[in-house]
Design a protein around this motif. Structure first.
Motif, PDB file in Angstrom:
ATOM      1  N   VAL A 144       1.017 -12.211  -7.160  1.00  0.00           N
ATOM      2  CA  VAL A 144      -0.178 -12.055  -6.342  1.00  0.00           C
ATOM      3  C   VAL A 144       0.217 -12.130  -4.869  1.00  0.00           C
ATOM      4  N   LEU A 145      -0.261 -11.173  -4.091  1.00  0.00           N
ATOM      5  CA  LEU A 145      -0.019 -11.162  -2.646  1.00  0.00           C
ATOM      6  C   LEU A 145      -1.367 -11.200  -1.935  1.00  0.00           C
ATOM      7  N   THR A 146      -1.488 -12.072  -0.944  1.00  0.00           N
ATOM      8  CA  THR A 146      -2.741 -12.157  -0.188  1.00  0.00           C
ATOM      9  C   THR A 146      -2.459 -12.047   1.307  1.00  0.00           C
ATOM     10  N   ALA A 147      -3.474 -11.585   2.030  1.00  0.00           N
ATOM     11  CA  ALA A 147      -3.429 -11.551   3.493  1.00  0.00           C
ATOM     12  C   ALA A 147      -4.847 -11.441   4.009  1.00  0.00           C
TER      13      ALA A 147
ATOM     14  N   GLY B 256       3.431  -4.967 -12.098  1.00  0.00           N
ATOM     15  CA  GLY B 256       2.146  -5.470 -12.570  1.00  0.00           C
ATOM     16  C   GLY B 256       1.448  -6.386 -11.597  1.00  0.00           C
ATOM     17  N   GLY B 257       2.056  -6.618 -10.433  1.00  0.00           N
ATOM     18  CA  GLY B 257       1.466  -7.520  -9.449  1.00  0.00           C
ATOM     19  C   GLY B 257       0.245  -6.929  -8.773  1.00  0.00           C
ATOM     20  N   VAL B 258      -0.525  -7.813  -8.129  1.00  0.00           N
ATOM     21  CA  VAL B 258      -1.793  -7.439  -7.515  1.00  0.00           C
ATOM     22  C   VAL B 258      -1.826  -7.953  -6.079  1.00  0.00           C
ATOM     23  N   ALA B 259      -2.350  -7.113  -5.177  1.00  0.00           N
ATOM     24  CA  ALA B 259      -2.559  -7.516  -3.788  1.00  0.00           C
ATOM     25  C   ALA B 259      -4.049  -7.671  -3.532  1.00  0.00           C
TER      26      ALA B 259
ATOM     27  N   LEU C 175      -0.162   5.455  -3.441  1.00  0.00           N
ATOM     28  CA  LEU C 175      -1.005   5.563  -4.613  1.00  0.00           C
ATOM     29  C   LEU C 175      -1.278   4.160  -5.125  1.00  0.00           C
ATOM     30  N   MET C 176      -2.502   3.905  -5.569  1.00  0.00           N
ATOM     31  CA  MET C 176      -2.852   2.562  -6.037  1.00  0.00           C
ATOM     32  C   MET C 176      -4.189   2.616  -6.756  1.00  0.00           C
ATOM     33  N   ARG C 177      -4.438   1.593  -7.540  1.00  0.00           N
ATOM     34  CA  ARG C 177      -5.768   1.382  -8.121  1.00  0.00           C
ATOM     35  C   ARG C 177      -6.525   0.457  -7.179  1.00  0.00           C
TER      36      ARG C 177
ATOM     37  N   LEU D  86      -5.910  -4.534  -5.030  1.00  0.00           N
ATOM     38  CA  LEU D  86      -5.097  -3.337  -5.214  1.00  0.00           C
ATOM     39  C   LEU D  86      -3.996  -3.598  -6.231  1.00  0.00           C
ATOM     40  N   SER D  87      -3.817  -2.673  -7.144  1.00  0.00           N
ATOM     41  CA  SER D  87      -2.771  -2.789  -8.162  1.00  0.00           C
ATOM     42  C   SER D  87      -2.108  -1.429  -8.358  1.00  0.00           C
ATOM     43  N   GLU D  88      -1.019  -1.429  -9.112  1.00  0.00           N
ATOM     44  CA  GLU D  88      -0.264  -0.203  -9.383  1.00  0.00           C
ATOM     45  C   GLU D  88       0.121   0.488  -8.071  1.00  0.00           C
ATOM     46  N   ILE D  89       0.548  -0.304  -7.102  1.00  0.00           N
ATOM     47  CA  ILE D  89       0.887   0.207  -5.781  1.00  0.00           C
ATOM     48  C   ILE D  89       2.256   0.878  -5.802  1.00  0.00           C
TER      49      ILE D  89
END
Length: 201
Positions: free
Chosen positions: A128-131, A151-154, A174-176, A193-196
């Motif tokens: 998991v990445l946050t900002a 599989g990580g998520v921002a 590209l991303m979901r 955002l995922s699948e970045i």
């Protein structure tokens, strides 16, 4: 179109006590080093603490990195709300001193502070990445693509320009994308955002 509203901002009593302790420490240090704009405590509670707290239900499990942590928003607020490994990346040494003191005072033993530029931070596999209020989305996606494990998520809190930033990023990334209306600012959006991946890859 935005997703349905986030859950309510209710904070458990014990957790609120710890968040209040963090806020008092933040305001005390703010008199010496610039961590947040100088505002009354209750305004800071709404503008900063609850603004960060609302990100919590959007975070999947796993090690988390908060980049450009500054005074710990949202990183320390998130660390108070979850017990998983949390990494705070901040290049300003004075702000890092505050982050370390706050983590120690609050007993957040799962927090690690990295006094480093984001590009140079030595991080483990991050899920998991946050900002929050850090940089344009294009730049954040570059960090996410490098830091996140497969599989990580921002999860990024963005202001009124969120849609324009998504449009600007579209040729390169590209991303979901999932959008959530902020509960603390009518003009703000939380992006999950995922699948970045870079466009063309």
């Amino acid at each position: 179109m935005k997703q349905p509203d986030l859950p309510s901002l209710d904070v458990p009593r014990e957790t609120e006590a710890q968040l209040r302790a963090y806020l008092r420490l933040l305001l005390a240090w703010n008199a010496r080093i610039n961590l947040i704009a100088a505002v009354p405590e209750e305004e800071a509670w709404h503008r900063h603490i609850l603004d960060s707290w609302q990100m919590l239900p959007l975070l999947p499990p796993g090690p988390l990195a908060d980049i450009g942590s500054g005074g710990g928003l949202p990183g320390l607020v998130i660390a108070i709300g979850r017990e998983e490994e949390t990494h705070l990346v901040e290049s300003d040494r004075r702000k890092c001193a505050f982050l370390m003191e706050a983590a120690r005072t609050l007993g957040l033993n799962h927090v690690r502070v990295h006094p480093s530029r984001i590009e140079a931070a030595r991080l483990p596999k991050i899920q998991v990445l946050t900002a929050r209020a850090l940089a344009p989305l294009n730049d954040l996606l570059g960090h996410a693509a490098r830091i996140l494990a497969p599989g990580g998520v921002a999860v990024f809190l963005k202001g009124r320009n969120a849609e324009a930033e998504l449009t600007a990023a579209a040729p390169r990334w590209l991303m979901r994308t999932e959008r959530f209306q902020s509960r603390t600012d009518a003009q703000a959006t939380i992006l999950r955002l995922s699948e970045i991946r870079p466009a063309g890859v």
